[in-house]
Design a protein around this motif. Structure first.
Motif, short mmCIF file in Angstrom:
data_model
loop_
_atom_site.label_atom_id
_atom_site.label_comp_id
_atom_site.label_asym_id
_atom_site.label_seq_id
_atom_site.Cartn_x
_atom_site.Cartn_y
_atom_site.Cartn_z
N HIS A 102 0.73 28.93 69.71
CA HIS A 102 2.02 28.71 70.35
C HIS A 102 1.82 27.97 71.66
N ASP A 134 5.34 37.15 64.04
CA ASP A 134 6.66 36.57 63.81
C ASP A 134 7.58 36.70 65.02
N ARG A 175 4.21 23.71 69.91
CA ARG A 175 4.84 24.71 69.02
C ARG A 175 5.46 25.79 69.90
N ASP A 206 -2.27 33.48 64.46
CA ASP A 206 -0.93 33.03 64.04
C ASP A 206 -0.31 33.96 63.01
N ALA A 255 8.54 33.29 66.69
CA ALA A 255 7.51 32.28 66.48
C ALA A 255 8.14 31.00 65.95
N ALA A 256 7.45 29.88 66.14
CA ALA A 256 7.99 28.58 65.73
C ALA A 256 8.37 28.56 64.26
N HIS A 257 7.59 29.23 63.41
CA HIS A 257 7.88 29.20 61.97
C HIS A 257 9.07 30.10 61.62
N ARG A 258 9.59 30.88 62.58
CA ARG A 258 10.75 31.73 62.32
C ARG A 258 12.05 31.16 62.88
N ARG A 259 12.00 29.99 63.48
CA ARG A 259 13.20 29.42 64.08
C ARG A 259 14.20 29.02 63.02
N THR A 303 11.65 40.36 55.52
CA THR A 303 10.44 40.12 54.74
C THR A 303 10.67 40.51 53.29
N TYR A 333 6.44 41.54 58.09
CA TYR A 333 6.95 40.88 59.29
C TYR A 333 6.29 41.57 60.47
#
Length: 232
Positions: free
Chosen positions: A204, A177, A208, A174, A228-232, A6, A13
């Motif tokens: 999720h 992380d 997602r 949401d 999480a999907a945004h951390r892939r 972060t 995070y």
């Protein structure tokens, strides 16, 4: 570990950490805390705590379990101190009503922050001013604004350790992380027992899907770490 994930100035995070039964319970309905984990996994959690700047638990968890939320390992505390960090992470809770200042959350080491809705602020300041920094982000509490406030205090990594209502709020908004689930090899099966999450609309979903970052056996415990999907 998430410490360097972060950038300074952004929201912390957020990592949820929980031990659950095979059927998704955090505890049973007895008066004694159910030990879902094992000594090796407790040590793993201690290591994760030592990498975080703050730990957040709900007020119900504080009242029910009376946790200290400290780093147990002297080596890890010394390492934090050598880095110029406090020996223990900052402890944070959210509440709408009073908390006993003699609880271990307040009487053991570490800075403490209590977030409450605006109407509860005067009474809680009077009750807890000597043991914690009591503040508000409005009415009702806004978790996003809490994360913004924590970022302003230099908190870059936040470990959320329950209970189920807190998990649900962070996940449905949401704001998570990473999730660490330590899964115990037995069932609880008590409808009135606290669960990992409650009902809600979660981001999720099948569209997602979260990413499995790690699966590890720790004695009789299965650790699954999700991103999480945004951390892939």
């Amino acid at each position: 570990m998430p410490t360097d994930r972060t950038p300074a100035g952004t929201r912390p995070y957020v990592l949820i950490s929980a031990a659950i039964s095979l059927d998704g319970y955090l505890d049973d309905t007895s008066n004694q805390r159910l030990r879902l984990s094992n000594p090796d996994d407790f040590d793993r959690v201690d290591a994760v705590r030592a990498d975080c700047d703050a730990i957040l638990v709900g007020a119900t968890t504080i009242r029910r379990d009376n946790p200290r939320l400290l780093i147990a390992s002297p080596t890890r505390r010394a390492h934090r101190a050598a880095q110029g960090r406090p020996e223990h992470p900052t402890k944070i809770t959210l509440t709408t009503k009073g908390l006993d200042p003699s609880l271990a959350f307040f009487t053991t080491a570490g800075d403490k922050i209590v977030y409450c809705p605006q109407p509860a602020l005067p009474a809680l300041e009077k009750e807890l001013a000597d043991v914690a920094d009591v503040t508000t982000t409005g009415n009702p509490l806004d978790l996003g604004l809490i994360l913004d406030d924590l970022a302003g205090r230099g908190i870059r990594t936040l470990m959320v350790e329950g209970g189920g209502t807190i998990h649900t709020q962070f996940l449905t908004q949401d704001l998570v992380d990473e999730i660490h689930l330590a899964i115990a090899p037995f069932f609880v099966g008590e409808p009135g027992a606290p669960r990992f999450v409650g009902h809600g609309t979660f981001p999720h979903n099948p569209a997602r899907r979260m990413h499995i970052a790690e699966v590890r056996q720790i004695g009789d415990i299965a650790l699954v770490r999700y991103l999480a999907a945004h951390r892939r």
